[in-house]
Design an enzyme around this catalytic site. Structure first.
Site, PDB file in Angstrom:
ATOM      1  N   HIS A   1       0.803  -1.187  -0.121  1.00  0.00           N
ATOM      2  CA  HIS A   1      -0.278   0.112  -0.073  1.00  0.00           C
ATOM      3  C   HIS A   1       0.737   1.139   0.065  1.00  0.00           C
ATOM      4  O   HIS A   1       2.024   1.310   0.772  1.00  0.00           O
ATOM      5  CB  HIS A   1      -0.935  -0.201   1.309  1.00  0.00           C
ATOM      6  CG  HIS A   1      -1.747   1.201   1.374  1.00  0.00           C
ATOM      7  ND1 HIS A   1      -3.098   1.271   0.663  1.00  0.00           N
ATOM      8  CD2 HIS A   1      -1.354   2.536   2.001  1.00  0.00           C
ATOM      9  CE1 HIS A   1      -3.495   2.524   0.846  1.00  0.00           C
ATOM     10  NE2 HIS A   1      -2.749   3.034   1.829  1.00  0.00           N
TER      11      HIS A   1
ATOM     12  N   ASP B   1     -15.645   3.002   7.163  1.00  0.00           N
ATOM     13  CA  ASP B   1     -14.336   3.713   6.896  1.00  0.00           C
ATOM     14  C   ASP B   1     -14.810   4.704   5.847  1.00  0.00           C
ATOM     15  O   ASP B   1     -14.273   5.875   5.712  1.00  0.00           O
ATOM     16  CB  ASP B   1     -13.102   3.025   6.441  1.00  0.00           C
ATOM     17  CG  ASP B   1     -12.071   4.073   5.912  1.00  0.00           C
ATOM     18  OD1 ASP B   1     -11.593   4.763   6.641  1.00  0.00           O
ATOM     19  OD2 ASP B   1     -11.670   3.926   4.552  1.00  0.00           O
TER      20      ASP B   1
ATOM     21  N   ARG C   1     -14.217  13.052   7.429  1.00  0.00           N
ATOM     22  CA  ARG C   1     -13.122  13.607   7.540  1.00  0.00           C
ATOM     23  C   ARG C   1     -12.791  14.757   6.802  1.00  0.00           C
ATOM     24  O   ARG C   1     -12.277  15.689   6.749  1.00  0.00           O
ATOM     25  CB  ARG C   1     -12.065  12.593   7.828  1.00  0.00           C
ATOM     26  CG  ARG C   1     -12.104  11.799   9.179  1.00  0.00           C
ATOM     27  CD  ARG C   1     -11.309  10.532   9.146  1.00  0.00           C
ATOM     28  NE  ARG C   1      -9.789  10.792   8.954  1.00  0.00           N
ATOM     29  CZ  ARG C   1      -9.099  10.223   8.290  1.00  0.00           C
ATOM     30  NH1 ARG C   1      -9.603   9.002   7.874  1.00  0.00           N
ATOM     31  NH2 ARG C   1      -7.801  10.220   8.294  1.00  0.00           N
TER      32      ARG C   1
ATOM     33  N   SER D   1      -7.786   3.805   9.265  1.00  0.00           N
ATOM     34  CA  SER D   1      -8.585   3.906   7.991  1.00  0.00           C
ATOM     35  C   SER D   1      -7.795   2.871   6.866  1.00  0.00           C
ATOM     36  O   SER D   1      -8.308   1.998   6.270  1.00  0.00           O
ATOM     37  CB  SER D   1      -8.538   5.122   7.352  1.00  0.00           C
ATOM     38  OG  SER D   1      -8.754   5.345   6.132  1.00  0.00           O
TER      39      SER D   1
ATOM     40  N   LYS E   1      -8.698  -1.750   6.012  1.00  0.00           N
ATOM     41  CA  LYS E   1      -9.244  -2.264   4.848  1.00  0.00           C
ATOM     42  C   LYS E   1      -8.472  -3.333   4.389  1.00  0.00           C
ATOM     43  O   LYS E   1      -8.508  -4.173   3.862  1.00  0.00           O
ATOM     44  CB  LYS E   1      -9.151  -1.066   3.798  1.00  0.00           C
ATOM     45  CG  LYS E   1     -10.401  -0.049   3.833  1.00  0.00           C
ATOM     46  CD  LYS E   1     -10.299   1.158   3.032  1.00  0.00           C
ATOM     47  CE  LYS E   1      -9.290   2.007   3.674  1.00  0.00           C
ATOM     48  NZ  LYS E   1      -9.453   3.511   2.862  1.00  0.00           N
TER      49      LYS E   1
HETATM   50  N1  URA Z   1      -5.863   6.667   2.850  1.00  0.00           N
HETATM   51  C1  URA Z   1      -7.050   6.051   3.351  1.00  0.00           C
HETATM   52  O1  URA Z   1      -7.492   5.109   3.019  1.00  0.00           O
HETATM   53  N2  URA Z   1      -7.301   6.783   4.510  1.00  0.00           N
HETATM   54  C2  URA Z   1      -6.965   7.885   5.095  1.00  0.00           C
HETATM   55  O2  URA Z   1      -7.208   8.319   6.176  1.00  0.00           O
HETATM   56  C3  URA Z   1      -5.691   8.394   4.498  1.00  0.00           C
HETATM   57  C4  URA Z   1      -5.413   8.027   3.142  1.00  0.00           C
END
Ligand code: URA
Length: 428
Positions: A84, A163, A170, A185, A189
């Site tokens: 990621h 999320d 947010r 967050s 995932k």
């Molecule tokens: N990417 C995400 O998936 N969540 C965040 O809070 C910031 C970047």
């Protein structure tokens, strides 16, 4: 058990830690509206200032995972490892890495997102390929991992769905920039995706979320700890995002550059970062292999072709190219001192390669080609950047954003090394 949302907001505001039951209650009640948007927004702002301690963060992340489905990737005959990136300009590494690491013997489930703002999204890039399909069912994901070894597809709405709602809130309440909120967050995932191991590319510099190396290191350490707490072997690499990666920024443009790297060529920085992250991914699952050989001997490219075809794409199809073009010229002779990642990312975004709101569509062919390298000597009037867009309006906006993206001087300006610190369980 029931709680009073206002009491919990006050407690966090005043610096108290929230109990596990209270966190579970907040995140299960919020999607149904029993905790209102304004209450959740106030709580998020309190978290921005007060943080979450490691126990609260683990519980918060668990509750996010529990809000949806968890993929079960056990039983494949190869170990699973994903990567990621916290997002950058010209960051097409995922496109190359998934088939490369699969060609080296791992299974790579890359459940990805779309771009927002000036940083591009992996799915937007792959959707430039005619016929390619981002949405796969869990069965299709498993089958493709079995047969090809690599999948890049949409994370969908079923993994950690709370999320989505929290992120949207947010985004409009100034509460994105919080290490526990970003870490939970991203990791909720990735943990729900079912991967055994994960490599995080945490970007640092003007083109990244976090400009500051200390904050990036803290985010990396927080995510590494969360991964370990959930049985996912997690390693992080801090990498430079003060300049763009490679020479192409934009969806189809980045696919073309990725294929160059998959065929053993391409820009040196893209190849170097790909190989460094591939080495970490293979280390995380205990595979000994030479990823450079897999780029040079055609095996990574063969896996790419199989991966694209398995999702309906034609790897030989010509890619869309935007028809309107303009160049930014050097105003004077000099040396290319610096390429500003953020300005180039914004220019590609304005050209149509990115979106301002989640529901916007993107242009496959728009973007920016970088025609010069840092340290190169240029003459007055020499083209520095080429901008591509589908219409004159986008072209004009992109041009304005790119006007000062290439700094000319007498010598190259200092820049961060491409590979900064590595963070794993032993280093924090
Ligand atoms: N990417 C995400 O998936 N969540 C965040 O809070 C910031 C970047």
């Amino acid at each position: 058990m029931s709680f009073d949302a206002v009491e919990l907001i006050r407690a966090k505001r005043d610096g108290a830690a929230l109990g596990d039951d209270a966190i579970d209650w907040l995140l299960t009640q919020y999607p149904g509206g029993a905790v209102a948007d304004e209450q959740m927004a106030a709580l998020l702002m309190a978290i921005v200032f007060r943080g979450l301690d490691p126990r609260e963060l683990r519980t918060w992340t668990d509750a996010m995972i529990a809000s949806g489905e968890r993929l079960d990737l056990r039983g494949l005959d190869r170990p699973t490892v994903d990567k990621h990136s916290t997002g950058g300009v010209g960051d097409k590494i995922s496109l190359i890495l998934a088939p490369l690491v699969a060609a080296c013997g791992a299974a790579v489930p890359q459940l990805s997102g779309r771009g927002l703002g000036h940083t591009g999204g992996t799915l937007d890039k792959l959707e430039a390929i005619p016929g390619w399909r981002a949405t796969l069912s869990p069965d299709e994901i498993r089958r493709q991992l079995d047969e090809v070894g690599a999948v890049v597809c949409a994370a969908g709405g079923t993994l950690a769905p709370v999320d989505r709602a929290l992120y949207a809130l947010r985004d409009v309440t100034g509460t994105v920039e919080s290490i526990p909120l970003i870490a939970s967050s991203i990791m909720s995932k990735k943990i729900a995706e079912g991967t055994q191991a994960l490599v995080l590319d945490v970007k640092v510099g003007r083109g990244a979320f976090l400009g500051d190396q200390e904050r990036a290191r803290e985010l990396a350490a927080t995510m590494v700890r969360l991964g370990a707490d959930h049985g996912v072997r997690t390693l992080a690499q801090l990498t430079a995002m003060d300049r763009p990666l490679g020479r192409a920024v934009g969806n189809a443009l980045e696919v073309v550059e990725s294929v160059e790297v998959l065929r053993g060529g391409g820009p040196a920085d893209v190849r170097a970062l790909t190989l460094a992250l591939a080495a970490l991914m293979l280390e995380a699952v205990g595979i000994v292999a030479d990823p450079a050989a897999a780029l040079d001997d055609g095996s990574a490219y063969a896996t790419w072709r199989a991966m694209i075809a398995a999702q309906g794409g034609d790897p030989d199809a010509p890619l869309p190219v935007a028809v309107r073009r303009t160049t930014i010229l050097a105003a004077r002779p000099g040396v290319v001192a610096a390429l500003d990642a953020r300005a180039i990312g914004v220019a590609a975004w304005r050209a149509g390669a990115g979106r301002a709101r989640k529901e916007d569509s993107v242009s496959a062919g728009a973007g920016v080609r970088i025609l010069v390298a840092r340290g190169e000597e240029v003459a007055a009037g020499q083209p520095l950047l080429e901008i591509l867009a589908d219409d004159d309006d986008h072209l004009a906006h992109a041009r304005a954003a790119a006007a000062d993206a290439v700094a000319l001087g007498d010598e190259p300006a200092a820049q961060l090394p491409l590979l900064l610190d590595r963070v794993d369980q032993a280093t924090h």
